[in-house]
Design a protein around this motif. Structure first.
Motif, mmCIF file in Angstrom:
data_model
loop_
_atom_site.group_PDB
_atom_site.id
_atom_site.type_symbol
_atom_site.label_atom_id
_atom_site.label_comp_id
_atom_site.label_asym_id
_atom_site.label_seq_id
_atom_site.Cartn_x
_atom_site.Cartn_y
_atom_site.Cartn_z
ATOM 1 N N UNK A 142 -1.042 -2.521 8.113
ATOM 2 C CA UNK A 142 -0.280 -1.409 7.630
ATOM 3 C C UNK A 142 -0.469 -1.006 6.154
ATOM 4 N N UNK A 143 -1.020 -2.016 5.443
ATOM 5 C CA UNK A 143 -1.111 -1.883 3.926
ATOM 6 C C UNK A 143 -2.055 -2.762 3.472
ATOM 7 N N UNK A 144 -1.922 -3.383 2.265
ATOM 8 C CA UNK A 144 -2.947 -4.172 1.626
ATOM 9 C C UNK A 144 -2.252 -5.411 1.011
ATOM 10 N N UNK A 145 -2.958 -6.605 0.963
ATOM 11 C CA UNK A 145 -2.487 -7.704 0.240
ATOM 12 C C UNK A 145 -3.491 -8.209 -0.601
ATOM 13 N N UNK A 146 -3.039 -8.358 -2.033
ATOM 14 C CA UNK A 146 -4.060 -8.629 -3.158
ATOM 15 C C UNK A 146 -3.494 -10.019 -3.540
ATOM 16 N N UNK A 182 1.380 -0.626 -0.081
ATOM 17 C CA UNK A 182 1.450 0.182 1.202
ATOM 18 C C UNK A 182 -0.242 0.809 1.207
ATOM 19 N N UNK A 183 -0.345 1.687 2.044
ATOM 20 C CA UNK A 183 -1.538 2.454 2.549
ATOM 21 C C UNK A 183 -1.984 3.394 1.092
ATOM 22 N N UNK A 184 -1.077 3.693 0.311
ATOM 23 C CA UNK A 184 -1.390 4.565 -0.861
ATOM 24 C C UNK A 184 -1.623 3.529 -2.117
ATOM 25 N N UNK A 198 4.909 -2.639 -2.951
ATOM 26 C CA UNK A 198 6.048 -3.015 -2.324
ATOM 27 C C UNK A 198 6.801 -3.948 -2.789
ATOM 28 N N UNK A 199 6.154 -5.388 -2.980
ATOM 29 C CA UNK A 199 6.767 -6.273 -3.453
ATOM 30 C C UNK A 199 5.784 -7.304 -3.707
ATOM 31 N N UNK A 200 6.266 -8.351 -4.589
ATOM 32 C CA UNK A 200 5.167 -9.521 -4.866
ATOM 33 C C UNK A 200 5.624 -10.927 -4.602
ATOM 34 N N UNK A 201 5.101 -11.728 -4.464
ATOM 35 C CA UNK A 201 5.439 -13.196 -4.232
ATOM 36 C C UNK A 201 4.702 -14.277 -5.279
#
Length: 203
Positions: free
Chosen positions: A144-148, A114-116, A120-123
């Motif tokens: 709306x958030x981030x993806x690593x 999320x933005x903080x 939230x979840x992983x795949x």
């Protein structure tokens, strides 16, 4: 119980880059490293709250404002770390990564935050071929958030032909260095785990 530490973002310079992991056990022992000793002690202390509440935690270390920490050893950037409590689901996924590594498969691991910067979840997705993903080891904003995204490569295969006595130390050293060792010999009495331990496959 254990906590998995992952470097998800680096600004300026750092000793190790995005995707680097460290495992912290409940007795404060660690496997791996995320710096040349600049951060580990504090991260271990921070991990205690993760053990307690079993939620992920984000840490940001600005080494440029750390009174000389890391100056001269590549540790003077800003690091974003994720600390994750290893529950049963994450443990299964980590074991699947190990299985993929030993089978010669790639694993595409994505963390959705999320933005903080909270997970939230992983795949986790396996691939027989090296994925052509431009954002590997990068933290990207998706609105709306981030993806690593982190691509875990399989172990490099080392195929050794011949199961003579001189091969024993080679198999042992290669396995300890992280190779996937395949031993090949037409003599089954020699080409086996009892005679030459340490290989991953005997052909």
């Amino acid at each position: 119980e254990s906590v998995l530490v992952t470097i998800i973002h680096v600004e300026d310079s750092a000793y190790l880059g995005e995707g680097t992991n460290m495992l912290i056990k409940e007795d404060d022992t660690v496997v791996g490293m995320i710096s040349p000793g600049c951060l580990e002690e504090d991260v271990i202390l921070q991990a205690r709250t993760v053990f307690k509440d079993k939620n992920s935690k984000t840490l940001v270390y600005d080494m440029a404002d750390s009174d000389g920490w890391g100056v001269g050893n590549g540790c003077n950037g800003t690091l974003h770390l994720i600390l994750q409590y290893i529950d049963e689901e994450l443990k299964r996924n980590l074991l699947s990564i190990l299985t993929n590594m030993n089978r010669g498969l790639y694993t595409i691991h994505r963390m959705f935050l999320n933005e903080r910067y909270e997970v939230e979840y992983s795949t986790f997705r396996s691939s027989a071929h090296q994925p052509k993903i431009a954002d590997n080891h990068k933290l990207q904003f998706d609105g709306s958030g981030y993806i690593f995204t982190n691509i875990i490569e399989p172990k490099t295969r080392l195929i050794i032909f011949g199961a003579g006595v001189d091969v024993k130390p080679l198999v042992s050293m290669a396995s300890a260095c992280g190779f996937h060792v395949i031993l090949v010999d037409s003599r089954p009495l020699l080409c086996n785990e009892r005679n030459i331990p340490g290989a991953h496959q005997y052909v």
